[in-house]
Design a protein around this motif. Structure first.
Motif, PDB file in Angstrom:
ATOM      1  N   THR A   6     -35.045 -94.589 -30.075  1.00 43.33           N
ATOM      2  CA  THR A   6     -35.080 -93.494 -28.023  1.00 43.33           C
ATOM      3  C   THR A   6     -35.815 -94.597 -27.272  1.00 43.33           C
ATOM      4  O   THR A   6     -35.556 -94.896 -26.106  1.00 43.33           O
ATOM      5  CB  THR A   6     -35.622 -92.842 -28.634  1.00 43.33           C
ATOM      6  N   LEU A   7     -37.296 -95.235 -27.725  1.00 43.00           N
ATOM      7  CA  LEU A   7     -38.117 -95.726 -26.902  1.00 43.00           C
ATOM      8  C   LEU A   7     -37.549 -97.209 -26.027  1.00 43.00           C
ATOM      9  O   LEU A   7     -37.746 -97.487 -25.224  1.00 43.00           O
ATOM     10  CB  LEU A   7     -39.677 -96.371 -27.724  1.00 43.00           C
ATOM     11  N   HIS A   8     -36.846 -98.116 -27.420  1.00 44.53           N
ATOM     12  CA  HIS A   8     -36.347 -98.632 -26.329  1.00 44.53           C
ATOM     13  C   HIS A   8     -35.260 -98.972 -25.645  1.00 44.53           C
ATOM     14  O   HIS A   8     -35.667 -99.035 -24.635  1.00 44.53           O
ATOM     15  CB  HIS A   8     -35.339 -99.993 -27.983  1.00 44.53           C
ATOM     16  N   GLN A   9     -33.716 -97.923 -26.110  1.00 43.11           N
ATOM     17  CA  GLN A   9     -33.447 -97.420 -24.791  1.00 43.11           C
ATOM     18  C   GLN A   9     -34.009 -97.073 -23.304  1.00 43.11           C
ATOM     19  O   GLN A   9     -33.315 -97.343 -22.467  1.00 43.11           O
ATOM     20  CB  GLN A   9     -32.350 -96.193 -25.512  1.00 43.11           C
ATOM     21  N   ALA A  10     -34.436 -96.002 -23.791  1.00 38.37           N
ATOM     22  CA  ALA A  10     -35.689 -96.060 -22.325  1.00 38.37           C
ATOM     23  C   ALA A  10     -36.049 -97.057 -21.441  1.00 38.37           C
ATOM     24  O   ALA A  10     -36.070 -96.906 -20.620  1.00 38.37           O
ATOM     25  CB  ALA A  10     -36.417 -94.476 -22.808  1.00 38.37           C
ATOM     26  N   ALA A  11     -37.299 -97.557 -22.457  1.00 42.42           N
ATOM     27  CA  ALA A  11     -37.831 -98.928 -21.501  1.00 42.42           C
ATOM     28  C   ALA A  11     -37.088 -99.418 -21.468  1.00 42.42           C
ATOM     29  O   ALA A  11     -36.956-100.289 -20.096  1.00 42.42           O
ATOM     30  CB  ALA A  11     -38.805 -99.145 -23.243  1.00 42.42           C
ATOM     31  N   ALA A  12     -35.468 -99.860 -21.689  1.00 42.79           N
ATOM     32  CA  ALA A  12     -35.108-101.295 -21.469  1.00 42.79           C
ATOM     33  C   ALA A  12     -34.009-100.407 -19.952  1.00 42.79           C
ATOM     34  O   ALA A  12     -34.301-101.577 -18.784  1.00 42.79           O
ATOM     35  CB  ALA A  12     -34.396-101.041 -22.407  1.00 42.79           C
TER      36      ALA A  12
END
Length: 225
Positions: A122-128
């Motif tokens: 979840t964090l990775h996708q939002a940050a990307a």
């Protein structure tokens, strides 16, 4: 200084200027006189990296809750650690713990290339998505377990936003000769020391540079989140 955020970026809004001025005063009091770093932090719209209910804390020194039970470190600590990292225009940087992506975007303006690893999908996708939106092209954002580093090394600099229970000696092979790593050492319920580890030969030279309280690093990729 490298090309960073593109057309989508903007200098902080007028409502943040007072907060940024206060941050500048705190940074100077802490001995951070790096105007390049201050300019970069000002150019990355920090509000876009947090929920609207926390926008009033964008320039504050306190931590802010984010998804997956994690936190966004206060701006003062982020600036202090990035300043201690001494990244420059030829540095390849590994960041362990992408979080919201804010520090990766800041580092993108200071380093040649940034590899940032996040174990929570979840964090990775939002940050990307934020990184793409800001037009940053020299950050490689990966959904990955960063507890053992990255196969894309060696790196000139490594920064971890999670603590290690003991000296992370296995990271020495992740650095070039003379490269350095900023991380915290100590158990979750004990005082943690923020250190700069510089590779000398096949070992680390350790310099203690402060105290922090980070979550301990975890291995593996969660099946959910």
């Amino acid at each position: 200084m490298n090309a960073g955020p593109g057309p989508a970026s903007a200098i902080v809004s007028s409502t943040d200027r007072e907060g940024f001025a206060a941050f500048m005063l705190r940074a100077r009091a802490a001995g951070i006189e790096d105007m390049t770093l201050m300019s970069v932090i000002e150019s990355v719209p920090r509000r876009q990296f947090m929920d609207a209910e926390y926008h009033h804390l964008a320039m504050a020194p306190r931590t802010i809750p984010i998804a997956c039970g994690e936190t966004l470190e206060g701006l003062d600590l982020q600036a202090r650690i990035i300043h201690a990292l001494h990244a420059d225009g030829v540095s390849r940087v590994l960041e362990i713990g992408t979080g919201t992506g804010f520090t990766a975007c800041v580092l993108s303006r200071l380093a040649k290339r940034v590899y940032t690893l996040e174990r929570y999908r979840t964090l990775h996708q939002a940050a990307a998505q934020r990184i793409r939106h800001l037009g940053v092209t020299n950050v490689i954002s990966l959904h990955a377990d960063g507890s053992s580093g990255s196969q894309d090394g060696p790196f000139d600099r490594i920064v971890s936003w999670n603590a290690f229970p003991s000296l992370p000696r296995h990271f020495v092979e992740q650095l070039v000769s003379g490269g350095s790593m900023i991380c915290a050492i100590g158990e979750a319920d004990e005082p943690q020391v923020l250190v700069r580890l510089t590779k000398t030969g096949s070992r680390f030279e350790r310099e203690d540079i402060g105290t922090v309280r980070f979550q301990l690093i975890k291995a593996g990729i969660p099946r959910i989140l």
